[in-house]
Design an enzyme around this catalytic site. Structure first.
Site, mmCIF file in Angstrom:
data_model
loop_
_atom_site.group_PDB
_atom_site.id
_atom_site.type_symbol
_atom_site.label_atom_id
_atom_site.label_comp_id
_atom_site.label_asym_id
_atom_site.label_seq_id
_atom_site.Cartn_x
_atom_site.Cartn_y
_atom_site.Cartn_z
ATOM 1 N N ARG A 161 11.178 -28.606 -64.847
ATOM 2 C CA ARG A 161 11.688 -29.330 -63.675
ATOM 3 C C ARG A 161 12.214 -30.710 -64.097
ATOM 4 O O ARG A 161 13.251 -31.169 -63.647
ATOM 5 C CB ARG A 161 10.529 -29.481 -62.672
ATOM 6 C CG ARG A 161 10.962 -29.814 -61.271
ATOM 7 C CD ARG A 161 9.780 -29.845 -60.333
ATOM 8 N NE ARG A 161 9.173 -28.550 -60.078
ATOM 9 C CZ ARG A 161 9.690 -27.591 -59.320
ATOM 10 N NH1 ARG A 161 10.850 -27.770 -58.749
ATOM 11 N NH2 ARG A 161 9.061 -26.455 -59.135
ATOM 12 N N ASP A 175 8.236 -33.155 -48.040
ATOM 13 C CA ASP A 175 8.517 -33.438 -46.625
ATOM 14 C C ASP A 175 7.635 -34.568 -46.085
ATOM 15 O O ASP A 175 7.092 -34.491 -44.973
ATOM 16 C CB ASP A 175 8.344 -32.155 -45.780
ATOM 17 C CG ASP A 175 9.310 -31.070 -46.208
ATOM 18 O OD1 ASP A 175 10.408 -31.418 -46.671
ATOM 19 O OD2 ASP A 175 8.973 -29.890 -46.094
ATOM 20 N N HIS A 180 14.872 -32.639 -42.572
ATOM 21 C CA HIS A 180 13.921 -31.531 -42.460
ATOM 22 C C HIS A 180 13.931 -31.026 -41.020
ATOM 23 O O HIS A 180 13.914 -31.821 -40.073
ATOM 24 C CB HIS A 180 12.516 -32.019 -42.841
ATOM 25 C CG HIS A 180 11.504 -30.918 -42.777
ATOM 26 N ND1 HIS A 180 11.428 -29.921 -43.726
ATOM 27 C CD2 HIS A 180 10.555 -30.636 -41.855
ATOM 28 C CE1 HIS A 180 10.461 -29.080 -43.391
ATOM 29 N NE2 HIS A 180 9.906 -29.492 -42.262
ATOM 30 N N ASN A 186 16.138 -37.237 -47.007
ATOM 31 C CA ASN A 186 16.112 -35.785 -46.819
ATOM 32 C C ASN A 186 16.150 -35.491 -45.333
ATOM 33 O O ASN A 186 15.658 -36.284 -44.522
ATOM 34 C CB ASN A 186 14.813 -35.223 -47.414
ATOM 35 C CG ASN A 186 14.691 -33.716 -47.226
ATOM 36 O OD1 ASN A 186 15.642 -32.973 -47.471
ATOM 37 N ND2 ASN A 186 13.525 -33.265 -46.772
HETATM 38 C C1 GAR Z 1 18.876 -27.447 -42.608
HETATM 39 O O1 GAR Z 1 18.362 -26.935 -41.405
HETATM 40 C C2 GAR Z 1 17.903 -28.430 -43.228
HETATM 41 O O2 GAR Z 1 17.208 -29.201 -42.276
HETATM 42 C C3 GAR Z 1 16.962 -27.498 -43.967
HETATM 43 O O3 GAR Z 1 17.782 -26.503 -44.516
HETATM 44 C C4 GAR Z 1 18.936 -26.348 -43.686
HETATM 45 C C5 GAR Z 1 20.157 -26.506 -44.557
HETATM 46 O O4 GAR Z 1 21.316 -26.206 -43.836
HETATM 47 N N1 GAR Z 1 16.222 -28.196 -44.982
HETATM 48 C C6 GAR Z 1 14.971 -27.901 -45.322
HETATM 49 O O5 GAR Z 1 14.339 -27.000 -44.816
HETATM 50 C C7 GAR Z 1 14.387 -28.788 -46.408
HETATM 51 N N2 GAR Z 1 12.963 -28.839 -46.318
HETATM 52 P P1 GAR Z 1 22.731 -26.703 -44.329
HETATM 53 O O6 GAR Z 1 22.883 -26.206 -45.781
HETATM 54 O O7 GAR Z 1 23.698 -25.998 -43.411
HETATM 55 O O8 GAR Z 1 22.785 -28.182 -44.216
#
Ligand code: GAR
Length: 215
Positions: free
Chosen positions: A67, A147, A111, A109
């Site tokens: 990572r 998160d 979420h 970020n």
């Molecule tokens: C979004 O709903 C974002 O909030 C979530 O993934 C989706 C990405 O959509 N993120 C997470 O769950 C991170 N913990 P997108 O590629 O259309 O922006």
């Protein structure tokens, strides 16, 4: 006004990236997207960036022994592009503590829940199962815990009778696309002050309250 240079990390369809690109298309927006990095090749987010004329880079995480090594490669590319703020937009990789530390108070970020409820995956299913009446999304500064980190912006939506996860996700996503550019703007304008676990914002609060069901 000098605009803050932003790097966006993605792993998928990139609708939040699109919201940031659209906001940054306005020259008065205080940030510009200078680089989009995906850990997955051929995702739609890369097309969105290319259409907006933003340089893209694919760094497949599978090609790295650790990572830390993968994160170091991303860090190198971000620094070379002069990035000052990193936005995670549907970036589905955990980040190493060293990388997170080096972008402290400069990485955000989005979420799909009202944190600290429902960290992790399947947030909409879990919100429905829990019988929530309000659900939503959060933009927060990134800290080493998943998160977690000081909250910048939250938006709430009602959970409606008969909702399934897809319907609820769509309602939340619409708000994500407003909350993310707002949070980036506040951070880029230097309106965010962090003390401990809390971010204090020099910004207006909404009037009234969202109550579901309506009183
Ligand atoms: C979004 O709903 C974002 O909030 C979530 O993934 C989706 C990405 O959509 N993120 C997470 O769950 C991170 N913990 P997108 O590629 O259309 O922006």
């Amino acid at each position: 006004m000098s605009r803050k240079k932003v790097g966006v990390l993605v792993s998928g369809r990139g609708s939040n990236l699109q919201a940031l690109l659209d906001a940054a298309a306005d020259p008065s927006f205080p940030a510009e997207i200078v680089l989009v990095i995906s850990n997955i090749p051929e995702v739609y987010a890369l097309e969105r960036a290319a259409k907006a004329g933003v340089p893209t880079l694919v760094i497949p995480h599978k090609g790295f022994p650790s990572r830390e090594a993968f994160d170091a490669e991303m860090d190198k590319a971000l620094r070379a592009a002069g990035v000052e703020i990193v936005c995670l937009a549907g970036f589905m990789r955990l980040l190493s503590a060293g990388f997170v530390e080096s972008w402290r108070n400069a990485m955000i970020n989005i979420h799909p829940s009202l944190l600290p409820s429902f960290k992790g995956l399947h947030t909409h299913e879990r919100a429905i199962e829990a019988g929530l009446k309000l659900h939503g999304c959060t933009v927060h500064l990134v800290t080493p815990d998943l998160d977690d980190g000081p909250i910048l912006v939250q938006a709430a939506v009602p959970v409606l009778p008969g909702d399934n996860a897809d319907a609820l996700a769509a309602r939340v996503l619409e708000q994500e696309h407003k909350a993310y550019p707002l949070a980036l703007r506040l951070l880029a304008e230097g309106k965010v002050n962090v003390s401990g676990n809390c971010a204090h914002m020099d910004a207006a609060a909404p009037a009234g309250a969202l109550v579901n069901p309506a009183p």
